[in-house]
Design an enzyme around this catalytic site. Sequence first.
Site, PDB file in Angstrom:
ATOM      1  N   SER A 123      40.743  45.766 -12.160  1.00  0.00           N
ATOM      2  CA  SER A 123      40.780  45.578 -10.711  1.00  0.00           C
ATOM      3  C   SER A 123      42.207  45.347 -10.238  1.00  0.00           C
ATOM      4  CB  SER A 123      39.934  44.348 -10.372  1.00  0.00           C
ATOM      5  OG  SER A 123      40.186  43.918  -9.054  1.00  0.00           O
ATOM      6  N   TYR A 147      37.438  35.169 -12.133  1.00  0.00           N
ATOM      7  CA  TYR A 147      37.016  36.578 -12.244  1.00  0.00           C
ATOM      8  C   TYR A 147      38.223  37.450 -12.597  1.00  0.00           C
ATOM      9  CZ  TYR A 147      36.304  41.343 -10.618  1.00  0.00           C
ATOM     10  OH  TYR A 147      36.298  42.716 -10.540  1.00  0.00           O
ATOM     11  N   LYS A 151      39.410  39.824 -16.090  1.00  0.00           N
ATOM     12  CA  LYS A 151      39.895  41.217 -16.126  1.00  0.00           C
ATOM     13  C   LYS A 151      41.215  41.309 -16.887  1.00  0.00           C
ATOM     14  CE  LYS A 151      36.555  43.105 -14.000  1.00  0.00           C
ATOM     15  NZ  LYS A 151      35.664  43.989 -14.733  1.00  0.00           N
ATOM     16  N   LEU A 198      34.280  42.958   3.062  1.00  0.00           N
ATOM     17  CA  LEU A 198      34.334  43.412   4.453  1.00  0.00           C
ATOM     18  C   LEU A 198      33.251  44.449   4.813  1.00  0.00           C
ATOM     19  CD1 LEU A 198      35.834  43.336   7.163  1.00  0.00           C
ATOM     20  CD2 LEU A 198      37.323  45.157   6.285  1.00  0.00           C
TER      21      LEU A 198
HETATM   22  P1  NAD Z   1      27.792  45.771  -9.934  1.00  0.00           P
HETATM   23  O1  NAD Z   1      27.467  44.340 -10.041  1.00  0.00           O
HETATM   24  O2  NAD Z   1      27.109  46.577  -8.897  1.00  0.00           O
HETATM   25  O3  NAD Z   1      27.560  46.498 -11.353  1.00  0.00           O
HETATM   26  C1  NAD Z   1      27.692  45.819 -12.579  1.00  0.00           C
HETATM   27  C2  NAD Z   1      26.435  46.119 -13.404  1.00  0.00           C
HETATM   28  O4  NAD Z   1      26.545  45.488 -14.676  1.00  0.00           O
HETATM   29  C3  NAD Z   1      25.158  45.585 -12.761  1.00  0.00           C
HETATM   30  O5  NAD Z   1      24.190  46.609 -12.721  1.00  0.00           O
HETATM   31  C4  NAD Z   1      24.722  44.431 -13.680  1.00  0.00           C
HETATM   32  O6  NAD Z   1      23.307  44.334 -13.732  1.00  0.00           O
HETATM   33  C5  NAD Z   1      25.317  44.858 -15.005  1.00  0.00           C
HETATM   34  N1  NAD Z   1      25.654  43.790 -15.959  1.00  0.00           N
HETATM   35  C6  NAD Z   1      26.405  42.673 -15.733  1.00  0.00           C
HETATM   36  N2  NAD Z   1      26.552  41.987 -16.879  1.00  0.00           N
HETATM   37  C7  NAD Z   1      25.889  42.675 -17.851  1.00  0.00           C
HETATM   38  C8  NAD Z   1      25.686  42.488 -19.247  1.00  0.00           C
HETATM   39  N3  NAD Z   1      26.181  41.436 -19.892  1.00  0.00           N
HETATM   40  N4  NAD Z   1      24.949  43.402 -19.922  1.00  0.00           N
HETATM   41  C9  NAD Z   1      24.416  44.472 -19.278  1.00  0.00           C
HETATM   42  N5  NAD Z   1      24.592  44.714 -17.963  1.00  0.00           N
HETATM   43  C10 NAD Z   1      25.318  43.824 -17.266  1.00  0.00           C
HETATM   44  O7  NAD Z   1      29.382  45.886  -9.777  1.00  0.00           O
HETATM   45  P2  NAD Z   1      30.281  47.137  -9.386  1.00  0.00           P
HETATM   46  O8  NAD Z   1      30.814  46.913  -8.031  1.00  0.00           O
HETATM   47  O9  NAD Z   1      29.568  48.399  -9.699  1.00  0.00           O
HETATM   48  O10 NAD Z   1      31.479  46.908 -10.399  1.00  0.00           O
HETATM   49  C11 NAD Z   1      31.509  47.518 -11.683  1.00  0.00           C
HETATM   50  C12 NAD Z   1      32.717  47.019 -12.446  1.00  0.00           C
HETATM   51  O11 NAD Z   1      33.894  47.304 -11.689  1.00  0.00           O
HETATM   52  C13 NAD Z   1      32.727  45.510 -12.694  1.00  0.00           C
HETATM   53  O12 NAD Z   1      33.270  45.272 -13.967  1.00  0.00           O
HETATM   54  C14 NAD Z   1      33.651  44.989 -11.615  1.00  0.00           C
HETATM   55  O13 NAD Z   1      34.270  43.790 -11.987  1.00  0.00           O
HETATM   56  C15 NAD Z   1      34.653  46.116 -11.501  1.00  0.00           C
HETATM   57  N6  NAD Z   1      35.313  46.176 -10.184  1.00  0.00           N
HETATM   58  C16 NAD Z   1      34.559  46.236  -9.044  1.00  0.00           C
HETATM   59  C17 NAD Z   1      35.191  46.267  -7.802  1.00  0.00           C
HETATM   60  C18 NAD Z   1      34.401  46.309  -6.511  1.00  0.00           C
HETATM   61  O14 NAD Z   1      34.994  46.062  -5.458  1.00  0.00           O
HETATM   62  N7  NAD Z   1      33.120  46.646  -6.514  1.00  0.00           N
HETATM   63  C19 NAD Z   1      36.585  46.222  -7.733  1.00  0.00           C
HETATM   64  C20 NAD Z   1      37.322  46.163  -8.901  1.00  0.00           C
HETATM   65  C21 NAD Z   1      36.665  46.135 -10.137  1.00  0.00           C
HETATM   66  C1  UD1 Z   2      38.046  41.823  -3.044  1.00  0.00           C
HETATM   67  C2  UD1 Z   2      37.937  40.875  -4.198  1.00  0.00           C
HETATM   68  C3  UD1 Z   2      38.995  41.181  -5.230  1.00  0.00           C
HETATM   69  C4  UD1 Z   2      38.939  42.637  -5.655  1.00  0.00           C
HETATM   70  C5  UD1 Z   2      39.108  43.496  -4.415  1.00  0.00           C
HETATM   71  C6  UD1 Z   2      39.009  44.968  -4.763  1.00  0.00           C
HETATM   72  C7  UD1 Z   2      37.034  38.874  -3.152  1.00  0.00           C
HETATM   73  C8  UD1 Z   2      37.338  37.515  -2.610  1.00  0.00           C
HETATM   74  N1  UD1 Z   2      38.083  39.530  -3.673  1.00  0.00           N
HETATM   75  O1  UD1 Z   2      39.213  41.444  -2.357  1.00  0.00           O
HETATM   76  O2  UD1 Z   2      38.825  40.394  -6.375  1.00  0.00           O
HETATM   77  O3  UD1 Z   2      39.970  42.938  -6.561  1.00  0.00           O
HETATM   78  O4  UD1 Z   2      38.064  43.174  -3.481  1.00  0.00           O
HETATM   79  O5  UD1 Z   2      37.711  45.308  -5.015  1.00  0.00           O
HETATM   80  O6  UD1 Z   2      35.896  39.303  -3.156  1.00  0.00           O
HETATM   81  N2  UD1 Z   2      37.735  40.321   5.598  1.00  0.00           N
HETATM   82  C9  UD1 Z   2      37.461  39.808   6.848  1.00  0.00           C
HETATM   83  N3  UD1 Z   2      36.206  39.339   7.090  1.00  0.00           N
HETATM   84  C10 UD1 Z   2      35.202  39.334   6.158  1.00  0.00           C
HETATM   85  C11 UD1 Z   2      35.500  39.857   4.863  1.00  0.00           C
HETATM   86  C12 UD1 Z   2      36.788  40.323   4.621  1.00  0.00           C
HETATM   87  O7  UD1 Z   2      38.317  39.798   7.723  1.00  0.00           O
HETATM   88  O8  UD1 Z   2      34.088  38.869   6.432  1.00  0.00           O
HETATM   89  C13 UD1 Z   2      39.089  40.864   5.342  1.00  0.00           C
HETATM   90  C14 UD1 Z   2      39.831  40.166   4.224  1.00  0.00           C
HETATM   91  O9  UD1 Z   2      40.566  39.097   4.706  1.00  0.00           O
HETATM   92  C15 UD1 Z   2      40.708  41.320   3.688  1.00  0.00           C
HETATM   93  C16 UD1 Z   2      39.850  42.573   3.923  1.00  0.00           C
HETATM   94  O10 UD1 Z   2      38.900  42.211   4.926  1.00  0.00           O
HETATM   95  O11 UD1 Z   2      41.883  41.440   4.459  1.00  0.00           O
HETATM   96  C17 UD1 Z   2      39.090  43.032   2.683  1.00  0.00           C
HETATM   97  O12 UD1 Z   2      38.360  41.950   2.140  1.00  0.00           O
HETATM   98  P1  UD1 Z   2      37.359  42.118   0.917  1.00  0.00           P
HETATM   99  O13 UD1 Z   2      36.420  43.229   1.180  1.00  0.00           O
HETATM  100  O14 UD1 Z   2      36.766  40.775   0.630  1.00  0.00           O
HETATM  101  O15 UD1 Z   2      38.300  42.596  -0.302  1.00  0.00           O
HETATM  102  P2  UD1 Z   2      39.608  41.908  -0.920  1.00  0.00           P
HETATM  103  O16 UD1 Z   2      39.981  40.679  -0.214  1.00  0.00           O
HETATM  104  O17 UD1 Z   2      40.639  42.959  -1.044  1.00  0.00           O
END
Ligand code: NAD
Ligand code: UD1
Length: 332
Positions: A123, A147, A151, A198
């Site tokens: 991330s 968290y 990572k 957001l």
């Molecule tokens: P998500 O929660 O939708 O998907 C994660 C999946 O993993 C879920 O289906 C959950 O049931 C499963 N899971 C969790 N722990 C497990 C375990 N021990 N064994 C088997 N299954 C397990 O999340 P996502 O948004 O799809 O994110 C996927 C990956 O990307 C995560 O590692 C997350 O940290 C990373 N990531 C997400 C974002 C984001 O904004 N969504 C940003 C940066 C990184």
């Molecule tokens: C989130 C994660 C971060 C991850 C990143 C990329 C959190 C706290 N952090 O951060 O770990 O790496 O996504 O996936 O979840 N905002 C508002 N009002 C709201 C929600 C958000 O104004 O109700 C603003 C925030 O201040 C920010 C932007 O919207 O400026 C995006 O926020 P958000 O979607 O939570 O993502 P990140 O803060 O980038």
Amino acid sequence: MILVTGGTGYIGSHTCVELLKNGYEVVIIDNLSNSNNDVVDRIKKITNKDLKFYFGDVSDKELLRRIFTENKIDAVIHFAGYKAVGESVKLPLKYYDNNLYSTICLCEVMKEFSCKKIVFSSSATVYGIPKTLPIKEDEALSTTNPYGTTKLMIEQILKDLYVSDNEFSIAVLRYFNPIGADKSGLIGENPNGIPNNLMPYIVKVALNKLEILSVFGSDYDTPDGTGVRDYIHVVDLARGHIKAIEHVMKQTGIDYYNLGTGVGYSVLDIIKTFEKVNNVKVNYKIVDRRPGDIASSYADVTKSYKELGFKTIYTLEDMCKDAYNFAIKNDI
Ligand code: NAD
Ligand code: UD1
């Protein structure tokens, strides 16, 4: 054949769709802790292709061994893990246990079966408070919550693994802010409870399920004072994984790639675009900054373009339209 851990989750499900569309065979392992198994049928419906699903935990090494025995796994994409920043501050051990231990188990079993190609979901949070924008992969790394630390620690584990065994081929993908959904509206993001991020919050306000969006701060050093982020359509993000799989199939080593668009948009940009493309009103109020937030974060995408050939194709309009379409179709 690709093993996708966490494949029924938000990013995993979209990546399974892209893998199947690109002719890969797919095996998912997921414990459904943050997803639903009807996603498997939805992936099949979108692609008209079959896939295998194993219900279970990535830290269950016996189950992993069974999966590797029953299938010829060429590479793994490792999404499984917990991802809620706020919860990780309250329950750090839950995060260290799940995210780290499951990764260690996975790598051990991969080694046992001589499967040494892995793509890992990291991330942009590992950049902490970036010193330079756009953020390059060689930016100094730091974290502000458990968290994020999981990572960073997993990145270190993978690096040590490669040093110990040069046959490994590892791509660490640092995602910026994925939003949107598949055009079909069959899969998308559906967080439990009140959303922290957001886009899911905006969607609920637009649908009158939440009253008003709080915009966290309007006094940042950004063009309109609100926070700037690099939002990437989840289907583009999924496409990036195909490029990463092609990369790890070709060579050994450990490489780090930003996956973003390279463009930053403010909170007000997102609200305005969402309102325009979906013809809805998003009520909002400006409130204080959210503790721990940074002003701006957006990727330098030169390396992922040059080395992976990855380029996004979807616009902010697409992201807003597709996020809303998914919410309407699924009564989010
Ligand atoms: P998500 O929660 O939708 O998907 C994660 C999946 O993993 C879920 O289906 C959950 O049931 C499963 N899971 C969790 N722990 C497990 C375990 N021990 N064994 C088997 N299954 C397990 O999340 P996502 O948004 O799809 O994110 C996927 C990956 O990307 C995560 O590692 C997350 O940290 C990373 N990531 C997400 C974002 C984001 O904004 N969504 C940003 C940066 C990184
Ligand atoms: C989130 C994660 C971060 C991850 C990143 C990329 C959190 C706290 N952090 O951060 O770990 O790496 O996504 O996936 O979840 N905002 C508002 N009002 C709201 C929600 C958000 O104004 O109700 C603003 C925030 O201040 C920010 C932007 O919207 O400026 C995006 O926020 P958000 O979607 O939570 O993502 P990140 O803060 O980038």
